[in-house]
Design a protein around this motif. Structure first.
Motif, PDB file in Angstrom:
ATOM      1  N   GLU A  24       1.110  -1.034  -0.183  1.00 16.81           N
ATOM      2  CA  GLU A  24      -0.078   0.047  -0.446  1.00 16.81           C
ATOM      3  C   GLU A  24       0.943   1.436  -0.396  1.00 16.81           C
ATOM      4  N   ARG A  25       2.112   1.418   0.931  1.00 16.25           N
ATOM      5  CA  ARG A  25       3.085   2.283   0.708  1.00 16.25           C
ATOM      6  C   ARG A  25       3.743   2.825  -1.077  1.00 16.25           C
ATOM      7  N   THR A  26       3.598   1.676  -1.576  1.00 10.34           N
ATOM      8  CA  THR A  26       4.161   1.657  -2.542  1.00 10.34           C
ATOM      9  C   THR A  26       2.857   1.804  -4.403  1.00 10.34           C
ATOM     10  N   HIS A  27       1.917   1.365  -4.207  1.00  4.85           N
ATOM     11  CA  HIS A  27       0.701   1.271  -5.016  1.00  4.85           C
ATOM     12  C   HIS A  27       0.219   2.336  -5.495  1.00  4.85           C
ATOM     13  N   GLN A  28       0.109   2.388  -6.890  1.00  5.95           N
ATOM     14  CA  GLN A  28      -0.644   3.717  -7.225  1.00  5.95           C
ATOM     15  C   GLN A  28      -2.408   2.586  -7.387  1.00  5.95           C
ATOM     16  N   PRO A  29      -3.297   3.705  -7.209  1.00  8.94           N
ATOM     17  CA  PRO A  29      -4.674   3.483  -7.300  1.00  8.94           C
ATOM     18  C   PRO A  29      -5.522   2.248  -7.707  1.00  8.94           C
ATOM     19  N   MET A  30      -4.329   1.421  -8.607  1.00 10.63           N
ATOM     20  CA  MET A  30      -5.276   0.392  -9.184  1.00 10.63           C
ATOM     21  C   MET A  30      -4.348  -0.614  -8.808  1.00 10.63           C
ATOM     22  N   GLY A  31      -3.650  -0.850  -7.401  1.00 15.46           N
ATOM     23  CA  GLY A  31      -3.170  -1.457  -6.860  1.00 15.46           C
ATOM     24  C   GLY A  31      -1.847  -1.973  -7.728  1.00 15.46           C
ATOM     25  N   TYR A  32      -1.286  -1.688  -8.592  1.00 14.35           N
ATOM     26  CA  TYR A  32       0.104  -1.518  -9.218  1.00 14.35           C
ATOM     27  C   TYR A  32       1.414  -1.186  -8.131  1.00 14.35           C
ATOM     28  N   LEU A  33       2.456  -1.348  -8.652  1.00 14.93           N
ATOM     29  CA  LEU A  33       3.803  -0.816  -8.265  1.00 14.93           C
ATOM     30  C   LEU A  33       3.660   0.792  -9.081  1.00 14.93           C
ATOM     31  N   HIS A  34       3.899   1.755  -8.112  1.00 19.14           N
ATOM     32  CA  HIS A  34       3.579   2.796  -8.843  1.00 19.14           C
ATOM     33  C   HIS A  34       5.286   3.126  -9.554  1.00 19.14           C
ATOM     34  N   GLY A  35       4.914   3.704 -10.433  1.00 16.35           N
ATOM     35  CA  GLY A  35       6.175   4.682 -11.529  1.00 16.35           C
ATOM     36  C   GLY A  35       7.368   5.426 -10.496  1.00 16.35           C
ATOM     37  N   GLY A  36       6.761   6.135  -9.977  1.00 15.91           N
ATOM     38  CA  GLY A  36       7.162   7.088  -9.076  1.00 15.91           C
ATOM     39  C   GLY A  36       7.931   6.559  -7.936  1.00 15.91           C
ATOM     40  N   ALA A  37       7.276   5.456  -7.041  1.00 15.67           N
ATOM     41  CA  ALA A  37       7.859   4.707  -6.273  1.00 15.67           C
ATOM     42  C   ALA A  37       9.901   3.902  -6.722  1.00 15.67           C
ATOM     43  N   THR A  38       9.311   3.635  -8.011  1.00 17.57           N
ATOM     44  CA  THR A  38      10.267   2.342  -8.518  1.00 17.57           C
ATOM     45  C   THR A  38      11.122   3.649  -8.984  1.00 17.57           C
ATOM     46  N   VAL A  39      11.075   4.967  -9.500  1.00 20.38           N
ATOM     47  CA  VAL A  39      11.795   6.141 -10.010  1.00 20.38           C
ATOM     48  C   VAL A  39      12.374   6.446  -8.157  1.00 20.38           C
ATOM     49  N   ALA A  40      11.637   6.462  -7.493  1.00 15.18           N
ATOM     50  CA  ALA A  40      12.483   6.777  -5.653  1.00 15.18           C
ATOM     51  C   ALA A  40      13.101   6.030  -5.251  1.00 15.18           C
ATOM     52  N   LEU A  41      13.348   4.605  -5.396  1.00 16.65           N
ATOM     53  CA  LEU A  41      13.962   3.963  -5.675  1.00 16.65           C
ATOM     54  C   LEU A  41      15.398   3.982  -6.220  1.00 16.65           C
ATOM     55  N   ALA A  42      14.997   3.861  -7.591  1.00 20.69           N
ATOM     56  CA  ALA A  42      16.176   4.008  -8.713  1.00 20.69           C
ATOM     57  C   ALA A  42      17.602   5.152  -8.165  1.00 20.69           C
TER      58      ALA A  42
END
Length: 131
Positions: free
Chosen positions: A33-51
């Motif tokens: 839930e911390r890294t999901h977008q509203p449809m329940g998938y990994l948010h691209g922004g969270a992925t970029v934050a990780l990178a």
């Protein structure tokens, strides 16, 4: 590494350091839930934050923190595959380590080592004012 993750974006997203060396940094992030977008998938922004976090830590490990600091100055990402649960791992490895800039490639993979996203991050090396 002498940097606290407390009260940072990394703490908020549940990012943990798996490995930290000057030539390779691996971070782990939950897909929940911390890294999901509203449809329940990994948010691209969270992925970029990780990178960017992986590239910044890697850059930090290549400077003298008494005289310099690093800051992300550009990042791009290509999202390859979606994921809804589990963990993703961001692995940063250098393309270029210079005196003023560094360029890092960051591969984001799932627990089966399937590629989720790939990024390139340019990090600026900035002298501290008092050095």
């Amino acid at each position: 590494m002498d940097v606290s993750m407390k009260n940072t974006l990394m703490e908020t997203l549940g990012i943990e350091v798996v490995e930290a060396a000057p030539d390779k940094v691996i971070l782990k992030m939950p897909v929940d839930e911390r890294t999901h977008q509203p449809m329940g998938y990994l948010h691209g922004g969270a992925t970029v934050a990780l990178a960017e976090s992986a590239a910044s830590i890697a850059g930090f490990l290549n400077i003298n923190p008494k005289t310099h600091q690093v800051f992300g100055i550009e990042i791009n990402a290509n999202h390859i595959k979606s994921i809804q649960t589990g963990y993703v791992y961001g692995t940063a490895e250098p393309f270029h380590i210079g005196k003023r800039t560094m360029v890092w490639e960051i591969k984001i993979a799932d627990e089966k080592n399937d590629l989720i996203s790939i990024s390139r991050c340019t990090v600026g090396v900035v002298p501290l004012k008092n050095s």
